[in-house]
Motif scaffolding. Structure first.
Motif, PDB file in Angstrom:
ATOM      1  N   ARG A  10      42.766 104.239 136.853  1.00 50.29           N
ATOM      2  CA  ARG A  10      44.173 104.160 137.232  1.00 50.29           C
ATOM      3  C   ARG A  10      44.610 102.726 137.491  1.00 50.29           C
ATOM      4  NH1 ARG A  10      45.910 108.772 141.379  1.00 50.29           N
ATOM      5  NH2 ARG A  10      44.431 107.589 142.596  1.00 50.29           N
ATOM      6  N   LYS A  14      47.545 100.590 135.254  1.00 53.06           N
ATOM      7  CA  LYS A  14      48.762 100.332 136.022  1.00 53.06           C
ATOM      8  C   LYS A  14      49.735  99.528 135.155  1.00 53.06           C
ATOM      9  CE  LYS A  14      49.185  99.580 140.714  1.00 53.06           C
ATOM     10  NZ  LYS A  14      48.801  98.860 141.909  1.00 53.06           N
ATOM     11  N   GLY A  15      50.968  99.946 135.064  1.00 49.36           N
ATOM     12  CA  GLY A  15      51.995  99.242 134.299  1.00 49.36           C
ATOM     13  C   GLY A  15      52.051  99.651 132.827  1.00 49.36           C
ATOM     14  N   VAL A  16      51.119 100.465 132.375  1.00 48.58           N
ATOM     15  CA  VAL A  16      51.122 100.919 130.983  1.00 48.58           C
ATOM     16  C   VAL A  16      52.099 102.078 130.853  1.00 48.58           C
ATOM     17  CG1 VAL A  16      49.744 101.948 129.137  1.00 48.58           C
ATOM     18  CG2 VAL A  16      48.744 100.190 130.610  1.00 48.58           C
ATOM     19  N   LYS A  17      52.943 102.003 129.828  1.00 51.12           N
ATOM     20  CA  LYS A  17      53.923 103.062 129.608  1.00 51.12           C
ATOM     21  C   LYS A  17      53.602 103.785 128.304  1.00 51.12           C
ATOM     22  CE  LYS A  17      57.577 100.703 132.045  1.00 51.12           C
ATOM     23  NZ  LYS A  17      58.880 100.089 131.973  1.00 51.12           N
ATOM     24  N   ARG A  18      53.929 105.035 128.293  1.00 54.42           N
ATOM     25  CA  ARG A  18      53.719 105.856 127.101  1.00 54.42           C
ATOM     26  C   ARG A  18      54.621 105.355 125.981  1.00 54.42           C
ATOM     27  NH1 ARG A  18      52.143 111.524 126.241  1.00 54.42           N
ATOM     28  NH2 ARG A  18      51.513 111.441 128.394  1.00 54.42           N
ATOM     29  N   ILE A  19      54.066 105.268 124.782  1.00 54.53           N
ATOM     30  CA  ILE A  19      54.842 104.842 123.616  1.00 54.53           C
ATOM     31  C   ILE A  19      55.712 106.001 123.178  1.00 54.53           C
ATOM     32  CG2 ILE A  19      54.715 104.101 121.204  1.00 54.53           C
ATOM     33  CD1 ILE A  19      52.028 102.804 121.858  1.00 54.53           C
ATOM     34  N   LYS A  20      56.973 105.684 122.958  1.00 58.83           N
ATOM     35  CA  LYS A  20      57.877 106.723 122.486  1.00 58.83           C
ATOM     36  C   LYS A  20      57.789 106.761 120.964  1.00 58.83           C
ATOM     37  CE  LYS A  20      61.049 106.411 126.321  1.00 58.83           C
ATOM     38  NZ  LYS A  20      62.410 106.141 126.753  1.00 58.83           N
TER      39      LYS A  20
END
Length: 194
Positions: A10, A14-20
């Protein structure tokens, strides 16, 4: 997974966003079918009755306008083929296919080879052109290349020498007619009895 491993994971994430993702778009198909497809459809619709011509009307493998075409059956010696390739046999008959449609050319090639056998022509020339400006390129050249290979009467062919049309023409070597075969048998048998 241990709690320590999960906490570590985790922290790293941290700070990773799911790719749209976007919806996949299929490229549009061309509105106008290719000439080869149009021809194939036309041929599928046509039903010919009483046509002895066995040459394919299907789309064939296309060759390049500047390709050198060559073909020989197993019975043709290297020496005979080399002589044909060099244009050293007399050209007893010619067929010019320039500006012919595929259907016209198919009929003319079939009839030309039949006439050559009928009149004991052993070497002939077919002028098909390079087809550099046509669409698809070298279409008629490709057709002739395919058709001649389908004819048991054709022993060999090769693109012509430059002074005879180069890659826009073919030297064609044909098998002997039945009358010439019989004549040779008689001559051979006569020579053995003397």
């Amino acid at each position: 997974m241990h709690d320590d491993d999960f906490d570590l994971f985790r922290q790293e994430m941290k700070g990773v966003k799911r790719i749209k993702t976007k919806e996949r778009v299929e490229p549009p198909k061309p509105a106008v079918p290719e000439p080869a497809l149009i021809h194939r459809r036309q041929m599928a619709v046509q039903v010919r009755q009483g046509d002895d011509n066995h040459l394919t009307e299907e789309i064939i493998d296309l060759v390049h306008p500047l390709d050198i075409l060559e073909y020989r059956t197993d019975g043709v010696s290297h020496g005979v083929f080399r002589k044909l390739k060099r244009g050293q046999y007399p050209i007893d008959a010619r067929l010019d296919l320039h500006r012919k449609s595929m259907a016209e050319a198919r009929a003319e090639v079939f009839g030309f080879v039949a006439d050559c056998l009928k009149y004991d022509v052993r070497s002939a020339m077919i002028l098909h052109g390079k087809g550099e400006r046509g669409e698809p390129k070298a279409f008629l050249k490709s057709c002739v290349n395919t058709w001649l290979k389908q004819m048991p009467e054709v022993l060999a062919f090769h693109s012509a020498q430059k002074h005879h049309g180069g890659v826009g023409a073919l030297y064609v070597l044909l098998r002997k007619s039945e009358s010439k075969k019989a004549e040779n048998r008689e001559r051979f048998m006569k020579g053995r009895t003397e």
